[in-house]
Design an enzyme around this catalytic site. Structure first.
Site, PDB file in Angstrom:
ATOM      1  N   GLY A 207       0.783  -1.057   0.107  1.00  0.00           N
ATOM      2  CA  GLY A 207       0.041  -0.097  -0.162  1.00  0.00           C
ATOM      3  C   GLY A 207       1.009   1.107   0.093  1.00  0.00           C
ATOM      4  O   GLY A 207       1.841   1.039   0.787  1.00  0.00           O
ATOM      5  N   PRO A 208       0.046   2.802  -0.156  1.00  0.00           N
ATOM      6  CA  PRO A 208       1.012   3.452  -0.210  1.00  0.00           C
ATOM      7  C   PRO A 208       2.062   3.877   1.342  1.00  0.00           C
ATOM      8  O   PRO A 208       1.304   3.062   1.683  1.00  0.00           O
ATOM      9  CB  PRO A 208       0.267   4.685  -0.342  1.00  0.00           C
ATOM     10  CG  PRO A 208      -0.991   4.212  -1.022  1.00  0.00           C
ATOM     11  CD  PRO A 208      -1.514   2.615  -0.363  1.00  0.00           C
ATOM     12  N   GLY A 212      -0.305   2.502   7.436  1.00  0.00           N
ATOM     13  CA  GLY A 212      -0.201   1.830   8.775  1.00  0.00           C
ATOM     14  C   GLY A 212      -0.039  -0.152   8.922  1.00  0.00           C
ATOM     15  O   GLY A 212      -0.233  -0.729   9.314  1.00  0.00           O
ATOM     16  N   THR A 214       3.378  -0.801   9.206  1.00  0.00           N
ATOM     17  CA  THR A 214       3.774  -0.905  10.093  1.00  0.00           C
ATOM     18  C   THR A 214       3.901  -1.130  11.076  1.00  0.00           C
ATOM     19  O   THR A 214       3.493  -1.895  12.003  1.00  0.00           O
ATOM     20  CB  THR A 214       5.733  -0.210  10.331  1.00  0.00           C
ATOM     21  OG1 THR A 214       6.046   0.019   8.390  1.00  0.00           O
ATOM     22  CG2 THR A 214       6.545  -0.279  10.936  1.00  0.00           C
ATOM     23  N   HIS A 428      -7.602  33.544 -10.381  1.00  0.00           N
ATOM     24  CA  HIS A 428      -7.241  31.760 -10.677  1.00  0.00           C
ATOM     25  C   HIS A 428      -7.325  31.282 -10.275  1.00  0.00           C
ATOM     26  O   HIS A 428      -8.467  30.098 -10.841  1.00  0.00           O
ATOM     27  CB  HIS A 428      -5.625  31.792 -10.366  1.00  0.00           C
ATOM     28  CG  HIS A 428      -4.770  30.167 -11.060  1.00  0.00           C
ATOM     29  ND1 HIS A 428      -3.865  30.248 -12.301  1.00  0.00           N
ATOM     30  CD2 HIS A 428      -5.026  29.083 -10.626  1.00  0.00           C
ATOM     31  CE1 HIS A 428      -3.421  28.651 -12.250  1.00  0.00           C
ATOM     32  NE2 HIS A 428      -4.024  28.031 -11.027  1.00  0.00           N
ATOM     33  N   GLU A 429      -7.596  31.036  -9.126  1.00  0.00           N
ATOM     34  CA  GLU A 429      -8.614  29.890  -8.271  1.00  0.00           C
ATOM     35  C   GLU A 429     -10.209  29.556  -8.393  1.00  0.00           C
ATOM     36  O   GLU A 429     -10.101  28.661  -8.533  1.00  0.00           O
ATOM     37  CB  GLU A 429      -8.090  30.190  -6.803  1.00  0.00           C
ATOM     38  CG  GLU A 429      -6.480  30.275  -5.829  1.00  0.00           C
ATOM     39  CD  GLU A 429      -5.971  28.750  -6.232  1.00  0.00           C
ATOM     40  OE1 GLU A 429      -6.913  27.389  -6.380  1.00  0.00           O
ATOM     41  OE2 GLU A 429      -4.853  28.415  -6.571  1.00  0.00           O
ATOM     42  N   ASP A 505      -1.149  22.665 -12.134  1.00  0.00           N
ATOM     43  CA  ASP A 505      -2.098  21.974 -12.976  1.00  0.00           C
ATOM     44  C   ASP A 505      -1.560  21.949 -14.488  1.00  0.00           C
ATOM     45  O   ASP A 505      -3.027  20.718 -15.342  1.00  0.00           O
ATOM     46  CB  ASP A 505      -3.354  23.822 -13.110  1.00  0.00           C
ATOM     47  CG  ASP A 505      -3.105  24.518 -11.892  1.00  0.00           C
ATOM     48  OD1 ASP A 505      -3.476  23.370 -11.122  1.00  0.00           O
ATOM     49  OD2 ASP A 505      -3.408  25.488 -12.328  1.00  0.00           O
TER      50      ASP A 505
HETATM   51  P1  ADP Z   1       3.782   2.984   6.758  1.00  0.00           P
HETATM   52  O1  ADP Z   1       2.050   2.166   6.071  1.00  0.00           O
HETATM   53  O2  ADP Z   1       4.263   4.036   5.954  1.00  0.00           O
HETATM   54  O3  ADP Z   1       4.318   1.311   6.942  1.00  0.00           O
HETATM   55  P2  ADP Z   1       3.117   3.235   9.564  1.00  0.00           P
HETATM   56  O4  ADP Z   1       2.376   2.334   9.781  1.00  0.00           O
HETATM   57  O5  ADP Z   1       4.760   4.334   9.563  1.00  0.00           O
HETATM   58  O6  ADP Z   1       2.738   3.600   7.767  1.00  0.00           O
HETATM   59  O7  ADP Z   1       2.254   4.689   9.663  1.00  0.00           O
HETATM   60  C1  ADP Z   1       2.811   5.657  10.127  1.00  0.00           C
HETATM   61  C2  ADP Z   1       1.593   5.918  11.124  1.00  0.00           C
HETATM   62  O8  ADP Z   1       0.655   6.652  10.804  1.00  0.00           O
HETATM   63  C3  ADP Z   1       1.886   5.503  12.226  1.00  0.00           C
HETATM   64  O9  ADP Z   1       2.654   4.993  13.412  1.00  0.00           O
HETATM   65  C4  ADP Z   1       0.297   5.653  12.949  1.00  0.00           C
HETATM   66  O10 ADP Z   1       0.511   6.826  14.057  1.00  0.00           O
HETATM   67  C5  ADP Z   1      -0.641   6.299  12.355  1.00  0.00           C
HETATM   68  N1  ADP Z   1      -1.280   5.706  11.092  1.00  0.00           N
HETATM   69  C6  ADP Z   1      -1.440   4.949   9.253  1.00  0.00           C
HETATM   70  N2  ADP Z   1      -2.633   4.393   9.450  1.00  0.00           N
HETATM   71  C7  ADP Z   1      -3.242   4.324  10.330  1.00  0.00           C
HETATM   72  C8  ADP Z   1      -4.443   3.672  10.949  1.00  0.00           C
HETATM   73  N3  ADP Z   1      -4.754   3.134  10.007  1.00  0.00           N
HETATM   74  N4  ADP Z   1      -4.776   3.974  11.895  1.00  0.00           N
HETATM   75  C9  ADP Z   1      -4.107   4.598  12.863  1.00  0.00           C
HETATM   76  N5  ADP Z   1      -2.646   4.867  12.616  1.00  0.00           N
HETATM   77  C10 ADP Z   1      -2.524   5.326  11.392  1.00  0.00           C
HETATM   78 ZN    ZN Z   2      -4.583  26.136 -10.602  1.00  0.00          ZN
HETATM   79 MG    MG Z   3       6.737   1.547   6.975  1.00  0.00          MG
END
Ligand code: ADP
Ligand code: ZN
Ligand code: MG
Length: 616
Positions: A207-208, A212, A214, A428-429, A505
């Site tokens: 995922g991006p 979450g 990690t 513009h906006e 844009d």
């Molecule tokens: P990545 O997907 O890049 O590993 P992380 O797990 O490190 O992202 O997320 C970074 C921080 O964003 C987490 O420590 C948490 O605080 C917050 N976060 C991200 N997703 C969630 C979620 N689904 N629920 C609660 N906190 C989240």
């Molecule tokens: Zn613009």
């Molecule tokens: Mg991570």
């Protein structure tokens, strides 16, 4: 599970303090003991002291005589000599005698005693230090060993009560369900083996960034009753060149010993990159990857070692890594939807003092497209803002402002736009918003502000949440392109001059137009032929072309045509509504901010035909 290798420096400080304490203790203990030990003196000294009335106490024993000086601060001993009138002389000298004088007979015993005391103290201090280090690690699960275990650099965590749990991860229900099953399997494997089910050996979280991944893995560590090895892909390749493969081997050896257990490899793309023979040939990385593949094949499904990995570049991973039997499960961790954002905000809001009447869904709507990490950041920024403004609790306005801060950067206090520039930005906006509104007949924005941001943006438009939206029609894409060109169109129409403000844009409009032709099959000429492939879905979505140079030339021409057509359309829309453009831009120019409602109110009110561009 924060990075758990504690800083080395405080450690050294602790040890120095410990040493100091020992030094002081030694001086005290031994100094004291030396005093209490009897000094051996000749009988003549004893007799002289009797004659000089210098004896405080005396004790005549079977084989020696112990005596002290007058104030009892020193003990002496001397041998027994047949001395018949000793008692009489002693009596005359005023000494107290017959009492027991305690001599420390066995200094060796005291050495042992102090040694034991020291070891005990050492242990206590060590306990104290390790407790403090634990505390520093805050909400992390307890750790079985610091830093390195063996050579693999993996850190092991075991379940603890204060670790991160699934409830700390908001939204992402599908991912949680899949992971819960794995945790459940490790708890009660019988339930699964009875039916003959084999646990997936590995699961890949994709995922991006900031969604979450990690965090989810940490939650698994917090929930599972089994050891949890965590290592980041880059750690395999860091520092010791040529050690990557050895480290992988080592990690799996430990894991198998500790089974059932979970091994988590974060950012696995650092080692799992596709093996290719392009320019850079990285032997080291390939060996590490090969070792990983071998190890993953090396154990059977039910040994109880589960491998989790996370990446935001799944398409760059080696195909061999993704085949069933290695990472058979792919768990998508997507950007949160509206409800997900509300939940994430609520989870993080628990960590700060927040006023009761905060409307989380309003904030979640404003933060359309934000990742979990950004939402966490929004809450924190709001708390900081509340402190800055001298308030005790976080309010709705703090949160709203921090949405803009996190997405567009801080307001630039010292960067003052000249009035002329401000006017251009306003038109513009509004140009963007008006083109959008006229095409969809609905409020196009939540809010527009024309306060410069640290991100470099001169204005900021908060888009409305367009609901769950998975498909886009050709018309919708075209309208979007028209909206992107609307800003520049307004500048042309009003000022007969164009600015650099439209660069972003232009980029977006071009991307969309190109995608229409080369990826979505929306041109007559190329029909449903893929002319481009996306290589980096979660990180910006880079594309690589897959067609001949002539085709590319034709695509380029068509892209220009599409954008030009929409640009023309945008100009027409604005020309037709030029009075409204003036009115709304004037409002924005004067107030620096306009909400979606105010925008629609002006748009729908009867026309004020007298209005002209404000003079600056
Ligand atoms: P990545 O997907 O890049 O590993 P992380 O797990 O490190 O992202 O997320 C970074 C921080 O964003 C987490 O420590 C948490 O605080 C917050 N976060 C991200 N997703 C969630 C979620 N689904 N629920 C609660 N906190 C989240
Ligand atoms: Zn613009
Ligand atoms: Mg991570």
């Amino acid at each position: 599970m924060q990075e758990m290798k504690p800083n080395k420096k405080p450690f050294i400080a602790y040890w120095l303090i410990a040493l100091l304490i020992f030094a002081i203790l030694n001086v005290l203990l031994y100094g004291n003991m030396a005093e209490k030990q009897a000094e051996e003196v000749g009988y003549n000294v004893f007799m002289e002291m009797i004659d000089g009335k210098q004896i405080g106490e005396a004790s005549i024993q079977d084989n020696q005589i112990l005596f002290t000086n007058k104030d009892g601060s020193k003990i002496y001993k001397t041998g027994i000599i047949n001395d018949p009138d000793l008692y009489e002389r002693l009596y005359k000298s005023g000494a107290v005698f017959g009492a027991e004088i305690v001599e420390q007979r066995n200094p060796f015993f005291y050495y042992i005693l102090t040694f034991v005391v020291q070891v005990l103290l050492l242990f206590l201090i060590w306990r104290f230090i390790s407790k403090r280090v634990m505390k520093h690690m805050g909400d992390s699960p307890d750790m079985m060993s610091f830093g390195t275990t063996g050579k693999s650099n993996a850190r092991i965590y075991v379940k603890s009560d204060n670790g991160i749990k699934f409830k700390d991860v908001a939204g992402e229900e599908e991912a949680k369900d899949l992971l819960k099953e794995i945790v459940d399997y490790l708890h009660q494997p019988e339930k699964y083996t009875e039916i003959g089910a084999i646990l997936p050996k590995g699961a890949l979280l994709v995922g991006p960034p900031g969604t979450g991944k990690t965090l989810l893995a940490r939650a698994v560590a917090g929930e599972a009753n089994v050891p949890f090895f965590s290592i980041s892909g880059s750690e395999f390749v860091q520092m010791f060149v040529g050690m990557g493969a050895a480290k992988v081997r080592d990690l799996f050896k430990q894991a198998k010993e500790k089974a059932p257990c979970i091994v988590f490899i974060d950012e696995i793309d650092a080692i799992g990159k596709r093996r290719d023979n392009l320019l850079s040939n990285n032997d080291e990385r390939e060996q590490t990857l090969n070792q990983l593949l071998t190890e993953m094949d090396g154990f059977q499904g039910n040994t109880g070692v589960v491998i989790l990995a996370a990446t935001n570049r799944p398409d760059s991973l080696d195909a061999a890594l993704l085949r069933p039997g290695r990472f058979d499960r792919r768990i998508p961790v997507e950007l949160p939807d509206l409800q997900g954002r509300v939940d994430i905000l609520k989870v993080h809001a628990k960590k700060v003092k927040i006023s009761d009447n905060v409307d989380f869904s309003g904030i979640a709507k404003a933060a359309a497209g934000a990742s979990g990490a950004q939402l966490a950041n929004i809450i924190n920024e709001a708390a900081l803002r509340a402190v800055r403004e001298g308030r005790r609790v976080v309010t709705q306005s703090d949160l709203m402002e921090s949405v803009e801060v996190v997405i567009a950067g801080y307001q630039k206090k010292n960067k003052v736009l000249s009035n002329k520039e401000k006017l251009v930005v306003a038109y513009h906006e509004v140009g963007h918003a008006l083109v959008a509104a006229k095409q969809t007949q609905s409020a196009p924005v939540q809010k527009i502000t024309i306060i410069p941001r640290t991100s470099g943006a001169l204005g900021y438009t908060m888009q409305v949440e367009d609901g769950e939206h998975f498909l886009m029609t050709k018309t919708e894409i075209e309208n979007k392109i028209a909206t992107f060109t609307g800003g520049r169109a307004a500048e042309e129409l009003i000022f007969h001059e164009i600015t650099t403000g439209a660069s972003n844009d232009i980029e977006q409009a071009t991307k969309l137009a190109r995608a229409m032709i080369s990826r979505f099959g929306m041109s007559e000429e190329f029909d449903m032929v893929a002319l481009e492939t996306v290589t980096n879905e979660y990180l910006g979505g880079d594309t690589s072309t897959a067609c001949s140079a002539e085709t590319q030339t034709r695509i380029d021409k068509m892209v220009v045509a599409v954008v030009a057509e929409q640009h023309k359309k945008a100009k027409e829309i604005l020309q037709e509504n030029i009075q409204k453009l003036h009115e709304i831009s004037k409002f924005l120019y004067e107030n620096e901010t306009i909400t979606g409602e105010a925008f629609m109110k002006i748009l729908e009110s009867p026309e004020n035909t007298l209005l002209e561009k404000p003079e600056v």
